[in-house]
Design an enzyme around this catalytic site. Structure first.
Site, short mmCIF file in Angstrom:
data_model
loop_
_atom_site.label_atom_id
_atom_site.label_comp_id
_atom_site.label_asym_id
_atom_site.label_seq_id
_atom_site.Cartn_x
_atom_site.Cartn_y
_atom_site.Cartn_z
N LYS A 96 0.87 -1.19 0.00
CA LYS A 96 0.00 0.00 0.00
C LYS A 96 0.90 1.23 0.00
CE LYS A 96 -1.54 2.84 3.01
NZ LYS A 96 -1.54 4.07 2.22
N SER A 107 5.80 7.46 9.88
CA SER A 107 6.03 8.21 11.12
C SER A 107 6.09 7.29 12.34
CB SER A 107 4.93 9.25 11.30
OG SER A 107 3.70 8.58 11.46
N GLU A 167 10.69 1.48 9.81
CA GLU A 167 11.63 2.57 9.49
C GLU A 167 10.88 3.86 9.79
OE1 GLU A 167 14.68 2.38 8.44
OE2 GLU A 167 14.86 0.30 7.80
N CYS A 218 13.72 11.37 6.12
CA CYS A 218 13.74 10.85 7.50
C CYS A 218 15.08 11.13 8.15
CB CYS A 218 13.43 9.37 7.50
SG CYS A 218 14.44 8.45 6.34
P1 NAD Z 1 2.64 8.33 7.94
O1 NAD Z 1 3.00 7.49 9.11
O2 NAD Z 1 1.55 9.32 8.09
O3 NAD Z 1 2.18 7.41 6.73
C1 NAD Z 1 3.01 6.39 6.21
C2 NAD Z 1 2.16 5.33 5.57
O4 NAD Z 1 1.36 4.71 6.58
C3 NAD Z 1 1.17 5.85 4.52
O5 NAD Z 1 1.07 4.93 3.48
C4 NAD Z 1 -0.13 5.92 5.31
O6 NAD Z 1 -1.28 5.83 4.51
C5 NAD Z 1 0.00 4.71 6.20
N1 NAD Z 1 -0.81 4.74 7.42
C6 NAD Z 1 -1.24 5.83 8.11
N2 NAD Z 1 -1.95 5.45 9.19
C7 NAD Z 1 -1.97 4.09 9.18
C8 NAD Z 1 -2.53 3.11 10.03
N3 NAD Z 1 -3.23 3.45 11.12
N4 NAD Z 1 -2.34 1.82 9.73
C9 NAD Z 1 -1.62 1.45 8.65
N5 NAD Z 1 -1.08 2.33 7.79
C10 NAD Z 1 -1.24 3.64 8.06
O7 NAD Z 1 3.97 9.00 7.43
P2 NAD Z 1 4.16 9.99 6.18
O8 NAD Z 1 3.70 11.34 6.57
O9 NAD Z 1 3.62 9.37 4.95
O10 NAD Z 1 5.75 9.97 6.03
C11 NAD Z 1 6.59 10.74 6.78
C12 NAD Z 1 7.22 9.93 7.91
O11 NAD Z 1 7.92 8.81 7.38
C13 NAD Z 1 8.25 10.73 8.66
O12 NAD Z 1 8.10 10.54 10.04
C14 NAD Z 1 9.58 10.15 8.18
O13 NAD Z 1 10.65 10.33 9.06
C15 NAD Z 1 9.22 8.73 7.96
N6 NAD Z 1 10.18 8.10 7.05
C16 NAD Z 1 11.12 7.24 7.55
C17 NAD Z 1 12.06 6.66 6.71
C18 NAD Z 1 13.13 5.73 7.25
O14 NAD Z 1 13.82 5.10 6.44
N7 NAD Z 1 13.33 5.63 8.55
C19 NAD Z 1 12.03 6.95 5.35
C20 NAD Z 1 11.08 7.83 4.88
C21 NAD Z 1 10.14 8.39 5.73
#
Ligand code: NAD
Length: 492
Positions: free
Chosen positions: A175, A229, A250, A284
């Protein structure tokens, strides 16, 4: 027309009638639509992945490698289209989209090589120190993987998970982020055309609460591989606990960059602005907390302000642009909110601080630097995920390390100094999964990527990225003459 989802090797309409707009962040205008899928879509996709698992798992690893190489070649052939699509959907500069496309082709190639290695070295011998047993360890695929990715590097995040999982013999349902699903759909199409058997990879689009949660809770999923996140990561781990699914997480970061007083100021200012503002700071591992030695702080801040103010901002397809728009209205609002928070907490805006003057549409925010920051401010402590750098000063190495480690996160950390013994010592003392000495935000695809503390668990990339989709399986063979059962055995 709404984009279809990819289930069991077919492009099909979602069972849900709701759709989501794909918005060009440089204009704020919708240019396509994806399905906001539902639990029924997820169920069909997981069933397809389960049905495909026995066949894919038992396909010789060398054949899986050959298919991954075909995918790598297809990515190279479609470089222009993939890069343009990524820039349109995400907003990032084309130069970065090209880097992403080139990198993912290399990653498919790297995991093809590792699949070949699995074929030639399927089992590792364990030395037991005796001769009554022969013990080996096989590496077996975990099974069906539920993958959930964010929006900041859509092509990369798809590939960091899909390429090693398929190399390992797993099947998958992915997804992608609802903000940037188009390049994942495009890659799935290329993989299908390259001959991937039906059901080995399935893509369901939609929001986290509708599609993500259904995937995490589905009993047919063996492991959840999540990037996003920290707040969502915690929810995923709780959900996965129900069936004791494996998880890789991650998550977020609030990464420090430490600048000592012996650096070349111009070069260090380039590394710091790159680390804070590349991809509009939506990284990130963005080094969004700068610790600068007090002896050079005034001079360094002045140089930083000059470099930041000269970063060329514009739509991703503009020539020589270094920063595009943020991904979405909601991310724009969130980052603007943090800039207001910084001001009201008493931090001083050194440069930036809002929308660039010449931009009247799109989600643009100028590179913003806060000074007069204290360690209790929200702009210092919380992940902003936008082009905002907060600066503090330090007096000596011990204080720099203490301030750098004073965070719940532990993803990446950078140290810049002409003294290599010091960079080595400080890197060892920093609590982070990734450290950079005299460089910043390098992605080395052969090396492990991931964090400690609240930045997650598990690693992607390199051989660690493959191991994330394999379980070690012990195989002990008893030899004649070793005795039998109870206390007659010769253990050694
Ligand atoms: P997010 O957590 O809002 O969403 C990430 C994904 O999770 C999306 O596909 C979203 O639809 C899905 N999601 C949201 N709620 C969910 C739930 N309850 N159950 C299952 N899936 C759910 O994050 P974002 O705003 O898309 O991305 C930014 C974040 O990602 C930042 O915190 C960043 O640091 C992190 N990030 C980490 C890495 C790494 O390698 N550590 C890499 C890129 C981004």
């Amino acid at each position: 027309m709404t984009q279809q989802i990819y289930v069991a090797g077919d492009w099909v309409a979602s069972n849900a009638s709701e759709t989501l707009d794909c918005v060009d962040p440089s204009t704020g205008e919708a240019f396509d639509k994806i399905a906001n899928g539902n639990a029924q879509d997820v169920d069909a996709a997981v069933k397809a992945a389960r049905a495909a698992l026995p066949g894919w798992r038992s396909t010789p690893a060398g054949e899986r490698a050959a298919l991954l190489r075909k995918v790598a070649a297809a990515i190279v052939d479609n470089r222009e289209d993939l890069a343009a699509l990524e820039t349109r959907d995400n907003g990032k500069p084309m130069a970065e989209s090209y880097i992403d496309v080139d990198t993912i082709a290399a990653i498919f190639g790297m995991y093809a090589d590792m699949a070949d290695d699995l074929a030639t070295n399927p089992e590792e011998v364990v030395e037991t120190g005796g001769d009554v047993m022969e013990v080996t360890v096989a590496r077996v695929p975990i099974g069906v993987i539920g993958m959930i990715t964010p929006w900041n590097f859509p092509l990369e995040q798809f590939t960091w998970k899909v390429a090693p999982a398929l190399a390992a013999g797993c099947t998958a349902v992915i997804k992608p982020s609802e903000f940037t699903s188009l390049s994942s759909l495009a890659l799935a199409r290329l993989m299908g055309e390259a001959g991937l058997p039906a059901g080995v990879l399935n893509v369901v689009t939609g929001t986290g609460p509708r599609v993500g949660e259904a995937l995490v809770m589905h009993p047919g999923v063996d492991k959840v591989s999540f990037t996003g996140s920290t707040a969502t990561g915690k929810q995923i781990m709780r959900g996965a606990a129900e069936d004791l699914k494996r998880v890789s997480l991650e998550l977020g970061g609030k990464n420090p960059v430490i600048v000592f007083d012996d650096v070349d100021i111009d070069a260090a200012a380039e590394w710091v602005t790159f680390g804070a503002f590349v991809n509009q700071g939506q990284v990130c591992t963005a080094t969004s907390r700068l610790l600068v030695h007090e002896a050079i702080a005034d001079k360094f801040e002045a140089r930083l302000a000059e470099v930041a103010a000269n970063v060329k901002i514009g739509s991703g397809d503009t020539d020589a642009v270094k920063m595009g728009p943020l991904v979405s209205q909601s991310q724009y609002d969130k980052v603007m909110g943090y800039i207001e928070t910084g001001r009201s907490e008493g931090a001083r805006v050194l440069t930036g601080g809002g929308r660039p003057d010449e931009m009247d549409k799109g989600y643009y925010i100028a590179p913003t630097i806060f000074t007069d920051v204290t360690a209790d401010m929200r702009v210092w402590r919380e992940e902003i995920f936008g082009p905002v750098l907060s600066v503090m000063r330090f007096a000596d190495e011990a204080e720099a390390i203490q301030l750098a480690n004073d965070t719940p996160y532990g993803l990446a950390a950078t140290v810049l100094s002409a003294d290599e013994a010091r960079t080595e010592r400080v890197a060892d003392a920093l609590e982070a999964g990734i450290t950079w000495q005299n460089c910043n935000n390098m992605v080395v695809i052969q090396a492990p990527w991931g964090g400690v503390k609240k930045s997650g668990m598990g690693r992607e990339l390199g051989r660690w990225g493959l191991d994330a989709f394999l379980e070690p399986k012990q195989k002990t063979r008893w030899k004649a003459g070793g005795g039998v059962g109870w206390y007659d055995m010769k253990i050694a």
